[in-house]
Scaffold this motif. Structure first.
Motif, mmCIF file in Angstrom:
data_model
loop_
_atom_site.group_PDB
_atom_site.id
_atom_site.type_symbol
_atom_site.label_atom_id
_atom_site.label_comp_id
_atom_site.label_asym_id
_atom_site.label_seq_id
_atom_site.Cartn_x
_atom_site.Cartn_y
_atom_site.Cartn_z
ATOM 1 N N ASN A 231 0.757 -1.422 -0.002
ATOM 2 C CA ASN A 231 -0.037 0.048 0.034
ATOM 3 C C ASN A 231 0.808 1.317 -0.042
ATOM 4 O O ASN A 231 0.199 2.350 -0.464
ATOM 5 N N SER A 234 1.155 3.206 -3.408
ATOM 6 C CA SER A 234 -0.294 3.797 -3.801
ATOM 7 C C SER A 234 -0.699 5.047 -2.990
ATOM 8 O O SER A 234 -0.998 5.780 -3.462
ATOM 9 N N GLU A 237 1.693 7.561 -4.242
ATOM 10 C CA GLU A 237 1.126 8.223 -5.467
ATOM 11 C C GLU A 237 0.013 9.173 -5.348
ATOM 12 O O GLU A 237 -0.200 10.290 -5.564
ATOM 13 N N ARG A 238 -0.974 8.668 -4.445
ATOM 14 C CA ARG A 238 -2.305 9.302 -4.318
ATOM 15 C C ARG A 238 -1.993 10.671 -3.496
ATOM 16 O O ARG A 238 -2.787 11.701 -4.012
ATOM 17 N N ASP A 243 -3.409 9.282 -9.708
ATOM 18 C CA ASP A 243 -4.152 7.978 -9.591
ATOM 19 C C ASP A 243 -5.052 7.803 -11.078
ATOM 20 O O ASP A 243 -5.936 8.813 -11.542
ATOM 21 N N THR A 245 -6.609 5.276 -11.724
ATOM 22 C CA THR A 245 -7.837 4.324 -11.959
ATOM 23 C C THR A 245 -8.981 4.921 -12.912
ATOM 24 O O THR A 245 -9.446 5.915 -12.551
#
Ligand code: MG
Length: 399
Positions: A231, A234, A237-238, A243, A245
């Protein structure tokens, strides 16, 4: 673009997206107030009142006392003794959720229902004709005017940043984060505002001295990976507004289904019911793991002469087999009308939306819920179908 940064076409496209996150403001509370306007402006707690009940939803008036959702109801009542406590009406909430989603579907071709009161809209390309912010704003006003429910939205190039923006816009507000300003927008906010960072991760980060998203942005990603495992990347990155997605369109959200063709055709009703129970249990467990809720149940039967029939029924969003089983049985009763053997039966749950069921809403079901949770835990540990209700056990007949 900076020459030092390697960026793929996909990433480039993602950076130009127009993603809107919409969230109905204290949804259950707003629905209760639609029904009874005397509740307007009064502190309201929705959830069970039993020993272990938790707050499923609370009005803004109670938040001033320090109440928040998922808090034990006992504590919430102590903090806010003047609050009105209600059990909640899952059926009404599902009805209004559907009203909102069909209004959104008319206006925006690509949208994803992330939970009963949350939506992602991909409005990329629509800005050429109108401003996306104006369009989203009009949609928000339509929901308020035509359905009567307040909502907030955030607009940016990604799901994460838009969701955070919605949080900042609440209640009853809207906020746009311009492309390229994601990092400074996120920087001053507490780490817990990132959708990926739950209470546990937040307190772990605070233990490391990380309170604001800015600190996350400046940390070496390796350090986060070491502390938080997979995690870590991620989250880093967020925190930096990255992101990619996609918004998962409604029609691509799969259903879950199960079918069984019998070796020997059968008219043994007890056996058929046992199979339906077993399928419903397995499928609802699958939903809970995803985690998703279903809004539509379909049962299928095929007679010995290959005549195939299906019947479906919409249901209040749920992933609970206790709620789904009566519907499955009812549909089967209505379907099985010929005096003929059956060669196949099937169950399908569709119209899936993301999220967990607000379990504690229904205090009378506490025992049943605890049973479901215990079964899920055992099956997660020891493999599927280790534990199931006795009626769902294969009886050995008809196969
Ligand atoms: Mg909401």
């Amino acid at each position: 673009m900076n020459n030092n940064v390697n960026i793929t076409n996909n990433q480039m496209e993602a950076l130009c997206r127009q993603v809107v996150h919409m969230d109905l403001d204290s949804f259950f509370v707003s629905v209760e107030r639609l029904k009874d306007s005397r509740l307007e402006g009064r502190p309201l707690l929705i959830g069970g009142t039993g020993e272990r009940a938790v707050v499923a939803a609370c009005s803004y008036e109670t938040r001033a006392c320090g109440v928040h959702s998922a808090m034990p109801m006992k504590l919430a009542r102590r903090l806010c003794p003047e609050a009105i406590v209600m059990n909640g009406d899952h059926e009404r909430y599902s009805h209004y959720s559907r009203e909102v989603s069909s209004l959104i579907r008319e206006a925006v071709p690509v949208f994803e229902q992330a939970s009963i009161d949350e939506f992602y809209l991909d409005m990329t390309g629509m800005e050429r004709f109108f401003g996306t912010f104006t369009l989203a704003s009009e949609l928000r006003q339509r929901v308020a005017k035509e359905i009567g429910l307040p909502l907030s939205f955030g607009l940016s190039t990604s799901k994460t940043v838009s969701k955070v923006a919605t949080g900042e816009a609440k209640p009853n507000g809207q906020l746009r984060v311009e492309a390229g300003t994601e990092k400074p927008f996120l920087a001053p906010l507490p780490v817990g505002r990132l959708p990926m960072v739950g209470e546990k991760t937040a307190s772990m980060l605070q233990g490391m001295g990380v309170n604001r998203i800015q600190t996350l942005q400046q940390m070496p990603v390796r350090l986060l990976e070491r502390a938080l495992g997979q995690n870590g990347r991620s989250i880093w990155e967020r925190a930096n507004g990255i992101d990619l997605t996609p918004v998962e369109p409604y029609q691509e959200q799969k259903s879950v289904s199960s079918e069984e063709t019998f070796t020997h055709d059968t008219a043994d009703i007890a056996f058929l019911r046992a199979r339906l129970i077993a399928m419903t249990e397995a499928l609802s467990q699958q939903l809970r793991r995803m985690p998703k809720l279903t809004g539509c149940v379909t049962v299928k039967i095929r007679y010995a002469d290959f005549d195939t029939r299906t019947r479906q029924q919409t249901v209040p969003y749920t992933a609970s087999d206790q709620r789904l089983l009566p519907v499955v049985h009812h549909l089967f009763d209505r379907l099985y009308e010929r005096r003929l053997m059956i060669r196949l039966i099937g169950v399908r749950f569709s119209h899936l939306v993301g999220g967990h069921e607000p379990l504690d809403l229904f205090q009378d079901r506490q025992e049943a819920i605890r049973l479901t949770q215990a079964i899920d835990r055992l099956n997660a540990r020891f493999g599927d179908r280790t534990v199931a209700r006795a009626a769902g056990q294969p009886s050995g007949r008809g196969r």
